[in-house]
Design an enzyme around this catalytic site. Structure first.
Site, PDB file in Angstrom:
ATOM      1  N   ASN A   1      -6.101  -5.237   7.493  1.00 23.04           N
ATOM      2  CA  ASN A   1      -5.845  -5.624   6.108  1.00 23.04           C
ATOM      3  C   ASN A   1      -6.965  -6.550   5.670  1.00 23.04           C
ATOM      4  O   ASN A   1      -7.190  -7.591   6.280  1.00 23.04           O
ATOM      5  CB  ASN A   1      -4.497  -6.348   5.988  1.00 23.04           C
ATOM      6  CG  ASN A   1      -4.285  -6.935   4.600  1.00 23.04           C
ATOM      7  OD1 ASN A   1      -4.770  -6.392   3.611  1.00 23.04           O
ATOM      8  ND2 ASN A   1      -3.578  -8.041   4.534  1.00 23.04           N
ATOM      9  N   GLY A   2      -7.683  -6.166   4.618  1.00 22.14           N
ATOM     10  CA  GLY A   2      -8.750  -7.003   4.105  1.00 22.14           C
ATOM     11  C   GLY A   2      -9.986  -6.197   3.778  1.00 22.14           C
ATOM     12  O   GLY A   2      -9.967  -4.966   3.723  1.00 22.14           O
TER      13      GLY A   2
ATOM     14  N   GLY B   1       0.822  -1.197   0.000  1.00 23.15           N
ATOM     15  CA  GLY B   1       0.000   0.000   0.000  1.00 23.15           C
ATOM     16  C   GLY B   1       0.852   1.240   0.000  1.00 23.15           C
ATOM     17  O   GLY B   1       1.777   1.354   0.808  1.00 23.15           O
TER      18      GLY B   1
END
Length: 528
Positions: free
Chosen positions: A120-121, A46
Site C-alpha cells: 500500500n503506497g 480499493g
C-alpha cells in the site's frame, strides 16, 4: 504503486487511496478465509482487484484477479488454499495497467523460495532502480513499483542470505510511502516506510493463536483480533514459528502519517492515534462550525465520510442535524461503462435527495473535501432541485491545492480546483450560497496529538523527496513545493553501491536479530 488517473468520469471528483493490505500468521486456522474477511473490511481502500497468497509450509499459493473481493473469491477457492500464513491485498488503480499481473500480492522468487508481496503506497524513485536491475539481467513482468521492491528484496536476500536483511537493504534505497506485508512458505514480514505515511497496525488473535497485520484496525475486528499497536515507521516485523520478532531499522526525525486517512480514507470505526476516526471527524465538524458558522435551518452531510463532521457541526452550532441525502450502497466500481448520459448524471447514480426533508430549508451541507468540484456542483444542484432554499457548503478539511505523490490519485495540480480558483470562484462554480473550508490548524487540532502529519496536499510541505523526473509536469506555473525533504544518501546510490556499503556495515556489526546493522540511510539510528 505510481498512480495514474483511471477513474471513470462519474467518480472523477473523489479522492482514491491506493490499496489495503492484510496479513495473518495462525497455524491451525483457516488463514485464507480470515484474509478474505479482512479484505472485505478493507474493501473501501480499493475496488479494482483483490488477491490472497497463502504459505502452507512448503510453497506459496496465490489467487488474484480484477474485481471486488466477493467477485474474485469463491468458497471453493478458499478451501483450496490451506496454510499457516497468508497476506491479501485490495487495489485501486496503479501504474502498470490492470489485469492479473497488476493485481497483488505480487509473486516473485528468490532462488527456490516463493514470496508474495502486498504493498500500500507509492514509491517515487524506482525508475532508475528498475533500469539497473534490468541491466543486471533481472526480468520484469509489470511496470509497478511493487515489483521493483520485490526484485530488490530478492537481490539483496541473495547477497545476504536472509530475507529480513534483504528487506532492510531494500528499505535503505526506497523513497516514498509504503506499508508492506511479505509472505513466504512459513513466515510473514511486515514493514513500513520511515516516515509512516501509510498506516499499518498489529493485532493478536485470542488465546495466542496468531498475529494479524492490516492497514486499519477495522480489519482486526472482523477476525476477532485485538489491536496491539501500530507497526512503527521504519520497523520490520517477522512472524514465524519462532514467534514475533521486531527490528527498528530506520527512523525519521518526525513521522508523517497521512492526515487524509483521518479525513476520508479510513473507516470511521478504525482507531488511529488512540481514538476512533469517527470521533476525530466529529471534532472537525465542531471546529468548522466555530471557524465558519452559517445562518441555516438544518445541517446535513454527504454520506458516508461527511456524516460525522455534519453531526459535529450541528452540535457545536446548535442547529438540528438531519439526513438529507440517501446513498445507494449497491453502486460499486464496475467494469460495465455507463452511457455518456449516465456519466453526466454522475452523482445521481450514488446519491438521492430527501425532498420532504430539504424542501424550503436553508441547508448547511458538510463534506470531507472538494477536489475537482464537479461532484459538489451536482450535489448542490440536486438539493436545489429538491426545493432547498439555500445551500451553504462547509468542508471539514483545508483546500486541496497540491498533488499527492504518496498513494492518492491527484498526481497533477491542474486536476485540483483549489489550485486554479479562489474560494469565491469555487463557490460560484458549485452554485452554493456560501463556502468555507476548515483551516490546517483546525484540522490538526481535531485529530489525536502526534509529532507530525503529512499535510502536503494542503500545504506543499512534502516529507519525502520527490525526484524531478517523477514530479515533472505536476505543478502549475507559480507553484513550488515549500518544504521538500532531501533524499536519504542511500536512495541516491546504485543497487551495487548500496550492497557494497551494507556489506561493510555488516562486517562491523553483530549479525543477530535484535542487534543488526541499521543500514546506511541518513534517517537510520543504531538500535541495541
Amino acid at each position: 504503486m505510481h498512480p495514474v488517473n483511471t477513474v471513470p468520469a462519474a467518480d472523477g471528483d473523489t479522492l482514491h487511496e491506493e490499496c489495503g493490505v492484510f496479513g495473518v500468521w495462525a497455524p491451525g486456522l483457516d488463514v485464507a478465509r480470515m484474509t478474505y474477511f479482512g479484505l472485505k473490511a478493507l474493501q473501501h481502500r480499493g475496488q479494482e482487484s483483490a488477491g490472497i497468497a497463502v504459505g502452507n509450509g512448503s510453497t506459496v499459493l496465490v489467487r488474484k484477479d480484477e474485481g471486488l473481493v466477493d467477485q474474485v473469491f469463491t468458497d471453493a477457492d478458499l478451501k483450496a488454499m490451506p496454510g499457516k500464513v497468508a497476506c491479501g491485498h485490495v487495489r485501486y488503480g496503479t501504474s502498470g495497467g490492470g489485469g492479473w499481473e497488476g493485481a497483488q500480492p505480487h509473486l516473485s522468487t528468490i532462488n527456490d523460495t516463493i514470496i508474495a508481496l502486498a504493498h500500500n503506497g507509492t514509491l517515487v524513485n524506482t525508475d532508475a532502480m528498475r533500469r539497473e536491475l534490468i541491466n543486471m539481467g533481472i526480468p520484469f513482468r509489470t511496470h509497478t513499483d511493487s515489483e521493483v521492491a520485490a526484485k530488490l528484496i530478492g537481490y539483496f536476500t541473495q547477497e545476504t542470505h536472509r530475507i529480513r536483511e534483504g528487506i532492510a537493504s531494500t528499505m535503505a534505497m526506497l523513497e516514498g510511502a509504503y506499508a508492506m506485508a511479505l509472505v513466504r512458505e512459513d513466515a510473514i514480514y511486515a514493514f513500513r516506510d520511515p516516515d509512516g505515511i501509510r498506516p499499518l497496525v498489529l493485532g493478536e488473535l485470542p488465546g495466542g493463536k496468531g498475529w494479524v497485520v492490516a492497514s486499519e484496525t477495522c480489519a482486526l475486528d472482523i477476525v476477532g483480533a485485538s489491536y496491539v499497536r501500530d507497526v512503527e515507521p521504519g520497523e520490520i516485523i517477522k512472524i514465524s514459528d519462532d514467534g514475533l520478532e521486531s527490528q527498528q531499522e530506520y527512523r525519521s526525525a518526525v513521522p508523517s502519517p497521512c492526515i487524509f486517512e483521518q479525513v476520508y480514507f479510513a473507516r470511521p470505526d478504525s482507531v488511529m492515534g488512540g481514538g476512533t476516526v469517527y470521533s476525530a471527524r466529529r471534532r472537525m465538524g465542531e471546529r468548522l462550525a466555530r471557524e465558519a458558522p452559517a445562518d441555516a435551518d438544518l445541517v446535513i452531510g454527504v454520506p458516508d465520510s461527511g456524516l460525522p463532521p455534519a453531526e459535529g457541526f450541528a452540535r457545536a452550532s446548535g442547529l438540528p442535524f438531519g439526513e438529507g441525502l440517501i446513498k445507494n450502497r449497491y453502486v460499486a466500481r464496475t467494469f460495465i461503462q455507463p452511457t455518456q448520459e449516465l456519466r453526466e448524471m454522475g452523482v445521481r447514480l450514488k446519491l438521492n435527495a430527501l425532498k420532504d426533508v430539504v424542501a424550503g430549508k436553508r441547508l448547511v451541507l458538510v463534506d470531507d473535501s472538494i477536489v475537482r468540484g464537479t461532484t459538489m456542483a451536482q450535489i448542490v444542484r440536486m438539493l436545489r432541485d429538491a426545493g432547498a432554499a439555500e445551500v451553504h457548503v462547509r468542508i471539514n478539511s483545508p483546500e486541496v491545492r497540491w498533488p499527492c505523490f504518496y498513494g492518492i490519485d491527484t498526481d497533477t495540480q491542474d486536476q485540483l480546483i483549489s489550485a486554479n480558483k479562489s474560494v469565491d470562484e469555487i463557490r460560484e462554480f458549485i452554485g452554493a450560497d456560501s463556502l468555507a473550508f476548515l483551516s490546517v490548524e483546525g484540522l490538526l487540532a481535531s485529530v489525536p496529538p502526534a509529532p507530525g502529519h503529512c499535510c502536503a496536499c494542503f500545504t506543499g510541505d512534502y516529507p519525502v523527496a520527490i525526484p524531478e523526473v517523477f514530479s515533472r509536469g505536476s505543478f502549475l506555473e507559480g507553484y513550488e513545493p515549500t518544504n521538500l525533504a532531501d533524499p536519504s544518501p542511500t536512495a541516491l546510490m546504485s543497487v551495487q553501491e548500496v550492497a557494497d556499503v551494507l556489506e561493510v556495515c555488516r562486517e562491523e556489526s553483530e549479525n543477530a536479530w535484535g542487534h543488526e546493522v541499521v543500514g546506511a540511510s541518513g534517517r537510520g539510528e543504531q538500535e541495541g
